[in-house]
Design a protein around this motif. Structure first.
Motif, PDB file in Angstrom:
ATOM      1  N   PHE A 179       1.058  -1.372  -0.298  1.00  0.00           N
ATOM      2  CA  PHE A 179       0.169  -0.261  -0.366  1.00  0.00           C
ATOM      3  C   PHE A 179       0.819   1.030  -0.119  1.00  0.00           C
ATOM      4  N   GLU A 180       0.243   2.399  -0.936  1.00  0.00           N
ATOM      5  CA  GLU A 180       1.091   3.227  -0.705  1.00  0.00           C
ATOM      6  C   GLU A 180      -0.017   4.578  -0.195  1.00  0.00           C
ATOM      7  N   VAL A 181       1.215   5.578   0.864  1.00  0.00           N
ATOM      8  CA  VAL A 181       0.090   6.564   0.810  1.00  0.00           C
ATOM      9  C   VAL A 181      -0.265   8.237   0.387  1.00  0.00           C
ATOM     10  N   THR A 182      -0.984   9.133   0.248  1.00  0.00           N
ATOM     11  CA  THR A 182      -0.599  10.135  -0.349  1.00  0.00           C
ATOM     12  C   THR A 182      -1.726  10.823   0.126  1.00  0.00           C
ATOM     13  N   PHE A 183      -1.212  11.851   0.970  1.00  0.00           N
ATOM     14  CA  PHE A 183      -1.891  13.139   2.226  1.00  0.00           C
ATOM     15  C   PHE A 183      -2.028  14.144   0.515  1.00  0.00           C
ATOM     16  N   THR A 184      -3.775  14.519   0.431  1.00  0.00           N
ATOM     17  CA  THR A 184      -4.116  15.937  -0.144  1.00  0.00           C
ATOM     18  C   THR A 184      -3.615  16.821   0.354  1.00  0.00           C
ATOM     19  N   GLY A 185      -3.701  16.945   2.076  1.00  0.00           N
ATOM     20  CA  GLY A 185      -3.407  18.449   2.394  1.00  0.00           C
ATOM     21  C   GLY A 185      -4.480  19.095   3.279  1.00  0.00           C
ATOM     22  N   GLU A 186      -5.764  18.523   2.936  1.00  0.00           N
ATOM     23  CA  GLU A 186      -6.966  18.869   3.177  1.00  0.00           C
ATOM     24  C   GLU A 186      -7.661  17.489   5.080  1.00  0.00           C
ATOM     25  N   ARG A 187      -8.780  18.758   5.042  1.00  0.00           N
ATOM     26  CA  ARG A 187      -9.083  18.311   6.678  1.00  0.00           C
ATOM     27  C   ARG A 187     -10.629  17.379   5.988  1.00  0.00           C
ATOM     28  N   GLY A 188     -10.382  15.734   6.485  1.00  0.00           N
ATOM     29  CA  GLY A 188     -12.025  15.309   6.115  1.00  0.00           C
ATOM     30  C   GLY A 188     -12.383  15.154   7.591  1.00  0.00           C
ATOM     31  N   GLU A 189     -13.378  14.681   8.328  1.00  0.00           N
ATOM     32  CA  GLU A 189     -13.729  13.862   9.510  1.00  0.00           C
ATOM     33  C   GLU A 189     -15.462  13.368   8.958  1.00  0.00           C
ATOM     34  N   ASN A 190     -15.568  12.258   9.828  1.00  0.00           N
ATOM     35  CA  ASN A 190     -16.845  11.716   9.770  1.00  0.00           C
ATOM     36  C   ASN A 190     -17.069  11.687  10.867  1.00  0.00           C
ATOM     37  N   PRO A 191     -18.702  10.752  11.283  1.00  0.00           N
ATOM     38  CA  PRO A 191     -18.668  10.870  12.615  1.00  0.00           C
ATOM     39  C   PRO A 191     -18.101  10.206  13.459  1.00  0.00           C
ATOM     40  N   CYS A 192     -17.026   9.985  13.406  1.00  0.00           N
ATOM     41  CA  CYS A 192     -15.431   9.052  14.598  1.00  0.00           C
ATOM     42  C   CYS A 192     -14.542   9.878  14.329  1.00  0.00           C
ATOM     43  N   PHE A 193     -13.960  10.468  13.599  1.00  0.00           N
ATOM     44  CA  PHE A 193     -12.688  11.254  13.313  1.00  0.00           C
ATOM     45  C   PHE A 193     -13.269  12.427  12.676  1.00  0.00           C
ATOM     46  N   GLU A 194     -12.097  13.326  13.208  1.00  0.00           N
ATOM     47  CA  GLU A 194     -11.414  14.676  12.458  1.00  0.00           C
ATOM     48  C   GLU A 194      -9.527  13.731  12.007  1.00  0.00           C
ATOM     49  N   PHE A 195      -9.843  14.488  10.359  1.00  0.00           N
ATOM     50  CA  PHE A 195      -7.973  13.574   9.882  1.00  0.00           C
ATOM     51  C   PHE A 195      -7.549  14.370   8.548  1.00  0.00           C
ATOM     52  N   ASP A 196      -7.163  13.668   8.462  1.00  0.00           N
ATOM     53  CA  ASP A 196      -5.587  14.529   7.318  1.00  0.00           C
ATOM     54  C   ASP A 196      -6.482  13.682   6.384  1.00  0.00           C
ATOM     55  N   GLU A 197      -6.638  14.283   5.395  1.00  0.00           N
ATOM     56  CA  GLU A 197      -7.216  13.194   4.194  1.00  0.00           C
ATOM     57  C   GLU A 197      -6.004  12.382   3.884  1.00  0.00           C
ATOM     58  N   PHE A 198      -6.163  11.006   3.039  1.00  0.00           N
ATOM     59  CA  PHE A 198      -4.646  10.845   2.056  1.00  0.00           C
ATOM     60  C   PHE A 198      -5.199   9.833   1.095  1.00  0.00           C
ATOM     61  N   PHE A 199      -4.911   8.992   0.322  1.00  0.00           N
ATOM     62  CA  PHE A 199      -5.378   7.997   0.027  1.00  0.00           C
ATOM     63  C   PHE A 199      -4.503   7.111  -0.002  1.00  0.00           C
ATOM     64  N   LEU A 200      -4.801   5.603  -0.062  1.00  0.00           N
ATOM     65  CA  LEU A 200      -4.177   4.904   0.211  1.00  0.00           C
ATOM     66  C   LEU A 200      -4.692   4.041  -1.432  1.00  0.00           C
ATOM     67  N   GLU A 201      -3.560   3.557  -1.934  1.00  0.00           N
ATOM     68  CA  GLU A 201      -3.711   3.118  -3.249  1.00  0.00           C
ATOM     69  C   GLU A 201      -3.025   1.772  -3.652  1.00  0.00           C
ATOM     70  N   LEU A 202      -3.597   0.463  -3.695  1.00  0.00           N
ATOM     71  CA  LEU A 202      -3.084  -0.954  -4.262  1.00  0.00           C
ATOM     72  C   LEU A 202      -2.032  -1.065  -5.114  1.00  0.00           C
ATOM     73  N   LYS A 203      -0.348  -1.377  -4.748  1.00  0.00           N
ATOM     74  CA  LYS A 203       0.316  -1.943  -6.044  1.00  0.00           C
ATOM     75  C   LYS A 203       1.008  -2.825  -5.831  1.00  0.00           C
ATOM     76  N   GLN A 204       1.190  -3.603  -6.670  1.00  0.00           N
ATOM     77  CA  GLN A 204       1.698  -4.348  -6.828  1.00  0.00           C
ATOM     78  C   GLN A 204       2.969  -4.736  -6.583  1.00  0.00           C
ATOM     79  N   ARG A 205       3.693  -6.094  -5.885  1.00  0.00           N
ATOM     80  CA  ARG A 205       5.615  -5.607  -5.594  1.00  0.00           C
ATOM     81  C   ARG A 205       6.233  -5.794  -6.963  1.00  0.00           C
ATOM     82  N   ASP A 206       7.642  -5.263  -6.901  1.00  0.00           N
ATOM     83  CA  ASP A 206       7.923  -5.080  -7.389  1.00  0.00           C
ATOM     84  C   ASP A 206       8.980  -6.506  -7.603  1.00  0.00           C
TER      85      ASP A 206
END
Length: 473
Positions: A446-473
């Protein structure tokens, strides 16, 4: 009291300028009476003692007088020997006994004189000895007690075991003394070859035969198991026999009798404890002393090599030539030019650290009876286990949570991670951990990429990020 008649001035012969001669007289008389060199009976007449003392006076030196006494106080050795004899009798080292039948006088050692003369004889002995005979005597006395059932053998074994630790202390102190004497002898020798010969002669004729061989043959570790086996056999004897031993021991050694304590069991436990201390405390201390002795030997060898090397060099002669030369400044300048490439570096004291000694964790050998837990304690244990499991999250569960959230896709935003129950809330709180090296699988990562924006849901307030699935070389 000790300093009472006739021992009020017991140590007076060991003071003054004749003390070395008096000590030599006592040593020789003791050897003639109580050692393998004995050539007299126990009762010595005055003439026999005068002969022994005259021989001793020819060996020992007379110390310088501090009171200004004349050098010719005695006309001959016999007169001085008679003076020494009278002095030892007056101070309590020797006793005068008169035979009423033959009207002859004899001069045996007094009990205190013999006990104090014995260490004077032993200190003059130049041979290093390991005195582990008390360990063998303890084993032999216990074997005799088990075979014959005589309580005196057990008392002998108990007394022998008391001197086992003292034997180690004696040999350790004697080794340290020999090491210091050896260093002084080597430092005082003018000829390096002579000092080296004396050192190696000491190692071959004293160190190797007396310590290396006897430590392996007379080690307390060798006899400890045998002593423990004999003690175990004594404990397993019939109750009638042990009761008889107990009654006889209470009669023979009343000073050991205490209410509620068995004398037999106390003596056996004491012997076992002394053997344990000798093996676990005294023997390692002796080995440490031997290690220090061998290290000192290595230093001495290096010192001898250095001294021998310096004797063959011309450094002193070169320094003398340079000092007498008229063009010293020129020579020193040329030497400085030739030594320009020499670099002097010092160790960084910040990088020099002492190694911390590892502390041994104490081993708890106490045996306690198992206690059944009641219902209240069992309920507390179950609740604690459930609480620990409720807030635990492993890597497999995290990867499954993220893969299920992605569905058929290969990328997901933190805003889209489900958080509808407690397990999903806990997994979302640890979602970033799937990108760590420990959470990677062998097939994908998995690779993590932060967008720099804030996000929230009923449980957390967090820095928004993307999780991307990549094949291992």
């Amino acid at each position: 009291m000790f300093f009472a008649e006739p021992y009020e001035h017991f140590f007076r012969p060991l003071t003054g300028k004749y003390r070395e001669q008096v000590v030599e007289c006592l040593r020789l008389l003791y050897e003639r009476l109580y050692t393998a060199n004995a050539d007299y009976g126990e009762s010595l007449r005055r003439e026999q003692i005068i002969e022994v003392f005259s021989e001793a006076l020819t060996r020992a030196p007379q110390l310088d007088s501090e009171q200004g006494e004349g050098e010719r106080r005695f006309k001959n050795l016999r007169e001085q020997a008679g003076w020494v004899l009278n002095l030892l009798v007056d101070c309590g080292w020797l006793e005068k006994q008169v035979d009423g039948a033959s009207l002859t006088s004899t001069y045996p050692f007094s009990r205190r004189g013999r006990l104090f003369t014995q260490p004077l004889v032993e200190t003059n002995n130049t041979r290093v000895r390991t005195r582990h005979r008390n360990t063998r005597n303890t084993l032999n006395a216990l074997d005799a007690f088990l075979a014959r059932g005589e309580e005196h053998d057990l008392i002998d074994a108990w007394e022998y075991s008391e001197r086992i630790v003292a034997d180690f202390t004696d040999i350790i102190s004697e080794l340290e003394e020999r090491r210091r004497e050896l260093v002084r002898e080597v430092e005082s020798q003018q000829l390096v070859q002579q000092a080296a010969d004396q050192f190696f002669q000491f190692m071959e004729t004293r160190f190797q035969p007396d310590l290396a061989v006897r430590l392996s043959a007379d080690s307390v570790e060798k006899h400890r198991d045998a002593i423990n086996k004999v003690i175990g056999k004594v404990r397993r004897q019939s109750k009638e026999r042990k009761a008889e031993w107990e009654r006889n021991l209470r009669r023979l050694v009343p000073e050991l009798v205490q209410d509620g304590r068995s004398v037999l069991w106390y003596m056996l436990d004491t012997i076992d404890e002394r053997m344990r201390r000798a093996c676990e405390i005294s023997l390692p201390a002796l080995r440490s002393a031997l290690n220090g002795f061998t290290k000192r030997a290595d230093i001495i060898i290096r010192q001898l090599s250095y001294m021998h090397r310096n004797n063959d060099s011309d450094l002193v002669e070169l320094c003398s030539t340079l000092g007498a030369a008229e063009n010293r400044a020129e020579l020193l300048g040329s030497i400085g030019d030739s030594m320009q490439g020499l670099q002097l570096r010092l160790h960084d004291p910040g990088q020099v650290q002492l190694a911390n000694r590892q502390k041994r964790r104490p081993v708890v050998t106490q045996i306690e009876d198992s206690v059944e837990l009641d219902a209240e304690n069992r309920r507390d244990v179950v609740i604690q286990q459930l609480l620990d499991q409720a807030f635990s999250m492993n890597n497999t569960e995290l990867r499954s949570y993220v893969r299920e959230a992605m569905g058929a896709g290969r990328r997901i935003s933190s805003r889209d991670l489900p958080c509808s129950n407690a397990r999903e809330m806990l997994a979302m709180g640890h979602a970033l951990e799937v990108a760590s090296a420990a959470a990677d699988s062998s097939e994908y990562r998995f690779e993590v990429t932060f967008t720099g924006e804030r996000g929230e849901n009923p449980c957390f307030e967090f820095d928004e990020f993307f999780l991307e699935l990549k094949q291992r070389d």
